[in-house]
Design a protein around this motif. Structure first.
Motif, mmCIF file in Angstrom:
data_model
loop_
_atom_site.group_PDB
_atom_site.id
_atom_site.type_symbol
_atom_site.label_atom_id
_atom_site.label_comp_id
_atom_site.label_asym_id
_atom_site.label_seq_id
_atom_site.Cartn_x
_atom_site.Cartn_y
_atom_site.Cartn_z
ATOM 1 N N LEU A 123 0.825 -1.205 0.000
ATOM 2 C CA LEU A 123 0.000 0.000 0.000
ATOM 3 C C LEU A 123 0.862 1.260 0.000
ATOM 4 O O LEU A 123 0.588 2.215 -0.737
ATOM 5 C CB LEU A 123 -0.931 0.000 1.220
ATOM 6 N N ARG A 124 1.905 1.274 0.824
ATOM 7 C CA ARG A 124 2.786 2.443 0.879
ATOM 8 C C ARG A 124 3.485 2.663 -0.464
ATOM 9 O O ARG A 124 3.698 3.796 -0.897
ATOM 10 C CB ARG A 124 3.804 2.287 2.006
ATOM 11 N N GLY A 157 -0.959 15.422 1.446
ATOM 12 C CA GLY A 157 -1.043 14.896 2.804
ATOM 13 C C GLY A 157 -2.137 13.895 3.048
ATOM 14 O O GLY A 157 -2.355 13.479 4.192
ATOM 15 N N CYS A 158 -2.818 13.458 2.005
ATOM 16 C CA CYS A 158 -3.936 12.523 2.202
ATOM 17 C C CYS A 158 -4.174 11.739 0.915
ATOM 18 O O CYS A 158 -4.345 12.333 -0.150
ATOM 19 C CB CYS A 158 -5.190 13.285 2.615
ATOM 20 N N THR A 159 -4.176 10.419 1.012
ATOM 21 C CA THR A 159 -4.459 9.562 -0.138
ATOM 22 C C THR A 159 -5.601 8.618 0.206
ATOM 23 O O THR A 159 -5.550 7.924 1.221
ATOM 24 C CB THR A 159 -3.220 8.740 -0.542
ATOM 25 N N ALA A 180 -3.314 9.166 5.932
ATOM 26 C CA ALA A 180 -3.292 10.582 6.315
ATOM 27 C C ALA A 180 -2.317 10.779 7.468
ATOM 28 O O ALA A 180 -2.716 10.768 8.637
ATOM 29 C CB ALA A 180 -4.692 11.049 6.696
ATOM 30 N N PRO A 181 -1.028 10.982 7.169
ATOM 31 C CA PRO A 181 -0.032 11.157 8.236
ATOM 32 C C PRO A 181 -0.277 12.389 9.096
ATOM 33 O O PRO A 181 0.166 12.444 10.248
ATOM 34 C CB PRO A 181 1.289 11.288 7.459
ATOM 35 N N PRO A 198 -1.016 6.248 10.661
ATOM 36 C CA PRO A 198 -1.580 7.182 9.679
ATOM 37 C C PRO A 198 -2.764 6.612 8.912
ATOM 38 O O PRO A 198 -3.269 7.246 7.979
ATOM 39 C CB PRO A 198 -0.392 7.427 8.731
ATOM 40 N N TRP A 199 -3.228 5.437 9.307
ATOM 41 C CA TRP A 199 -4.258 4.748 8.536
ATOM 42 C C TRP A 199 -5.645 4.950 9.134
ATOM 43 O O TRP A 199 -5.843 4.824 10.338
ATOM 44 C CB TRP A 199 -3.951 3.255 8.457
ATOM 45 N N TRP A 200 -6.602 5.210 8.262
ATOM 46 C CA TRP A 200 -8.003 5.372 8.634
ATOM 47 C C TRP A 200 -8.838 4.550 7.659
ATOM 48 O O TRP A 200 -8.452 4.365 6.506
ATOM 49 C CB TRP A 200 -8.444 6.844 8.545
#
Length: 209
Positions: A123-124, A157-159, A180-181, A198-200
């Motif tokens: 994923l990263r 800052g958000c994917t 979203a770090p 950082p994961w949602w």
């Protein structure tokens, strides 16, 4: 001394422990719970939640009745000095253990966390390859780690990744992951739940509008 007939032996097994079918059904229910819980916010949708809860309730009722029958027949047997085997006792504990495992997994999202941990390197890498402004759609969805991704939308800052539904359903019924770090992402009509770091996970349903 009259030997026991097959019918008598079957009745005794029925009275002493859950049947193989009951154990298999309970195992199947737990498997469904674990699989559903490993996906994005499945519990927020009424359909899957009702199916899982009703299935668990039916199984619990059946096991309670069966356990009651077993206790009623065990009392006179115990008075005669007949002891139940440890295997029978363990079989009766299977349902409480399955319900506890299912509830714990749904509450703490253990299977979701495991799925994310195993998929995080892939994923990263995919997120690093999507610069801000990216809005990529995949048909058929691409496999990234253990997730099937149908869209990647990258902002500064958000994917956001669509892992449930497809890209066309983004405005209606879908969900997935957000990297979203910088903290909790915000968007109208979308609910977020923190997973870790950082994961949602996010979900959107038409009725939320």
């Amino acid at each position: 001394m009259t030997s026991a007939t097959p019918g008598d032996r079957g009745r005794r097994r029925f009275e002493s422990r859950p049947s193989t079918i009951e154990i298999l059904l309970t195992g199947a229910w737990l498997t469904v719970v674990l699989v559903r819980s490993s996906d994005f916010g499945w519990a927020e949708y009424l359909g899957p939640l009702v199916i899982v809860l009703l299935g668990g309730l039916v199984l619990a009722c059946v096991w309670i009745v069966r356990a009651g029958v077993a206790v009623i027949h065990a009392i006179p047997q115990r008075a005669k000095g007949v002891r139940r085997s440890a295997g029978n006792f363990a079989a009766w504990l299977f349902l409480p253990a399955a319900i506890t495992a299912g509830v714990a997994d749904a509450h703490w999202k253990l299977s979701y966390q495991a799925r994310l941990a195993l998929s995080e390197p892939a994923l990263r890498a995919a997120i690093a390859a999507a610069p801000p402004g990216t809005h990529a759609q995949f048909s058929p969805p691409q496999r990234i780690g253990l997730f099937s991704v149908s869209a990647v939308m990258a902002d500064v800052g958000c994917t956001t990744l669509v892992t449930n539904g497809d890209a066309a359903s983004y405005e209606c019924l879908s969900g997935g992951l957000v990297f979203a770090p910088g903290g909790e992402p915000r968007s109208d009509g979308i609910a977020y739940r923190h997973v870790r770091g950082p994961w949602w996970c996010w979900y959107r349903a038409k009725f939320m509008d």
